[in-house]
Design a protein around this motif. Structure first.
Motif, PDB file in Angstrom:
ATOM      1  N   UNK A 203     -73.764   2.018 -11.844  1.00 52.87           N
ATOM      2  CA  UNK A 203     -72.595   1.544 -11.111  1.00 52.87           C
ATOM      3  C   UNK A 203     -71.659   0.670 -11.929  1.00 52.87           C
ATOM      4  N   UNK A 204     -72.115   0.142 -13.061  1.00 44.42           N
ATOM      5  CA  UNK A 204     -71.277  -0.798 -13.809  1.00 44.42           C
ATOM      6  C   UNK A 204     -70.514  -0.104 -14.929  1.00 44.42           C
ATOM      7  N   UNK A 205     -69.657  -0.878 -15.628  1.00 44.24           N
ATOM      8  CA  UNK A 205     -68.905  -0.361 -16.774  1.00 44.24           C
ATOM      9  C   UNK A 205     -69.743  -0.400 -18.052  1.00 44.24           C
ATOM     10  N   UNK A 206     -70.905  -1.049 -17.988  1.00 43.03           N
ATOM     11  CA  UNK A 206     -71.780  -1.157 -19.169  1.00 43.03           C
ATOM     12  C   UNK A 206     -72.857  -0.076 -19.064  1.00 43.03           C
ATOM     13  N   UNK A 207     -72.477   1.150 -19.294  1.00 44.51           N
ATOM     14  CA  UNK A 207     -73.366   2.290 -19.058  1.00 44.51           C
ATOM     15  C   UNK A 207     -74.657   2.191 -19.858  1.00 44.51           C
ATOM     16  N   UNK A 208     -74.552   1.944 -21.162  1.00 44.90           N
ATOM     17  CA  UNK A 208     -75.755   1.918 -22.013  1.00 44.90           C
ATOM     18  C   UNK A 208     -76.657   0.742 -21.657  1.00 44.90           C
ATOM     19  N   UNK A 209     -76.054  -0.413 -21.390  1.00 42.47           N
ATOM     20  CA  UNK A 209     -76.864  -1.565 -21.005  1.00 42.47           C
ATOM     21  C   UNK A 209     -77.553  -1.325 -19.672  1.00 42.47           C
ATOM     22  N   UNK A 210     -76.842  -0.706 -18.749  1.00 43.48           N
ATOM     23  CA  UNK A 210     -77.438  -0.432 -17.444  1.00 43.48           C
ATOM     24  C   UNK A 210     -78.564   0.591 -17.560  1.00 43.48           C
ATOM     25  N   UNK A 211     -78.367   1.614 -18.398  1.00 44.29           N
ATOM     26  CA  UNK A 211     -79.422   2.598 -18.623  1.00 44.29           C
ATOM     27  C   UNK A 211     -80.660   1.936 -19.214  1.00 44.29           C
ATOM     28  N   UNK A 212     -80.428   1.051 -20.166  1.00 40.85           N
ATOM     29  CA  UNK A 212     -81.548   0.357 -20.799  1.00 40.85           C
ATOM     30  C   UNK A 212     -82.327  -0.464 -19.777  1.00 40.85           C
ATOM     31  N   UNK A 213     -81.606  -1.178 -18.899  1.00 36.33           N
ATOM     32  CA  UNK A 213     -82.270  -1.962 -17.863  1.00 36.33           C
ATOM     33  C   UNK A 213     -83.041  -1.097 -16.889  1.00 36.33           C
ATOM     34  N   UNK A 214     -82.495   0.074 -16.569  1.00 31.93           N
ATOM     35  CA  UNK A 214     -83.147   0.976 -15.617  1.00 31.93           C
ATOM     36  C   UNK A 214     -84.477   1.484 -16.153  1.00 31.93           C
ATOM     37  N   UNK A 215     -84.591   1.613 -17.484  1.00 30.34           N
ATOM     38  CA  UNK A 215     -85.839   2.128 -18.066  1.00 30.34           C
ATOM     39  C   UNK A 215     -86.838   1.011 -18.380  1.00 30.34           C
ATOM     40  N   UNK A 216     -86.355  -0.216 -18.534  1.00 33.95           N
ATOM     41  CA  UNK A 216     -87.237  -1.302 -18.948  1.00 33.95           C
ATOM     42  C   UNK A 216     -87.750  -2.158 -17.777  1.00 33.95           C
ATOM     43  N   UNK A 217     -87.004  -2.232 -16.697  1.00 38.20           N
ATOM     44  CA  UNK A 217     -87.347  -3.133 -15.599  1.00 38.20           C
ATOM     45  C   UNK A 217     -87.854  -2.372 -14.387  1.00 38.20           C
ATOM     46  N   UNK A 218     -88.600  -3.081 -13.553  1.00 34.84           N
ATOM     47  CA  UNK A 218     -88.952  -2.528 -12.253  1.00 34.84           C
ATOM     48  C   UNK A 218     -87.683  -2.454 -11.414  1.00 34.84           C
ATOM     49  N   UNK A 219     -87.723  -1.713 -10.307  1.00 34.22           N
ATOM     50  CA  UNK A 219     -86.512  -1.530  -9.511  1.00 34.22           C
ATOM     51  C   UNK A 219     -85.950  -2.859  -9.005  1.00 34.22           C
ATOM     52  N   UNK A 220     -86.809  -3.716  -8.503  1.00 36.56           N
ATOM     53  CA  UNK A 220     -86.340  -4.999  -7.971  1.00 36.56           C
ATOM     54  C   UNK A 220     -85.689  -5.835  -9.056  1.00 36.56           C
TER      55      UNK A 220
END
Length: 260
Positions: A203-220
């Motif tokens: 949803x954000x403008x930081x696509x790569x950073x958001x992708x990285x967070x999606x793979x490294x963190x739990x959903x919450x």
């Protein structure tokens, strides 16, 4: 006695439990020693309690490097009962929770005690001496997983009520308490499964950073991480100054003059 905390799904979890015959300093010291042994000698970095004096002394003795924080809810309740001035409670809450610098806190505190006329009140003086245990300005940099009160523990007590009753004997109590712990662990397993499968919508403008967070963190944790990314969109860097050991950035919020 319940030792509870927060897991990587931001769920309340139980680390350990102890049955004690009395709430004395000696009992607390013994329990903390056993807890430390069960955890392989690794003491917690942060502890939150309701401010019981016996527990405070026990924590200082067994967990000397842990930062002991006092429950914000209990402090506000004590402020209401000891001062009986709604204005003081309101100002004290702001002093306690405001994310400000230490010098700003000191100015705010002085203004509060002067306005409410409580400078000579012994309870207020004792409260000020304990500021390292409750003021956000002095606690900044300590990790408490976003917790300020013992409400999670109180909520856990309510959950226990679904599994244990006062008429139970020791064996029945332990058996049913274990059922409650198993229930909490089942919830954690469910959240673990949900985090391992599926991909959240970016949803954000930081696509790569958001992708990285999606793979490294739990959903919450990812949802919290994404909130931080969204806040970054509202900030623009105006200047960067090199200092010893790092850099200092001057940022502007919402691109509005004066909001730095």
């Amino acid at each position: 006695m319940l030792f509870s905390g927060v897991n990587h799904h931001n769920q309340t979890c139980v680390f350990a439990t102890a049955l004690v015959s009395c709430e004395s300093q000696e009992s607390y010291v013994w329990v903390l020693e056993q807890f430390l042994e069960c955890m392989g000698g690794v003491a917690p970095k942060s502890v939150i309690t309701d401010g019981d004096p016996a527990m405070r002394i026990a924590i200082q003795k067994i967990f000397p490097t842990a930062h002991h924080r006092l429950c914000a809810w209990h402090l506000l309740r004590n402020a209401t009962s000891n001062i009986c001035d709604p204005r003081f409670t309101q100002l004290f809450k702001h002093c306690m929770l405001a994310d400000i610098e230490i010098d700003e806190f000191e100015v705010m505190w002085e203004a509060m005690v002067e306005e409410c006329g409580v400078r000579e009140v012994e309870w207020v003086q004792d409260l000020y001496r304990k500021k390292y245990s409750w003021a956000t300005a002095y606690i900044r940099g300590r990790f408490f997983a976003g917790i300020r009160t013992t409400s999670r523990c109180e909520s856990l007590h309510a959950k226990l009520g679904r599994f244990v009753e006062s008429r139970y004997g020791v064996i029945e109590f332990v058996t049913n308490f274990q059922r409650c712990v198993d229930f909490l662990r089942d919830n954690e397993d469910e959240m673990e499964f949900r985090s391992c499968y599926g991909t959240p919508v970016l949803q954000t403008h930081f696509i790569e950073l958001e992708k990285s967070g999606a793979t490294r963190f739990t959903r919450e944790m990812f949802w919290r991480y994404r909130e931080s990314l969204n806040r970054c969109v509202r900030v623009r860097i105006n200047a960067c100054v090199e200092i010893e050991g790092g850099q200092t950035f001057t940022v502007q919020k919402y691109c509005k003059p004066g909001m730095t």
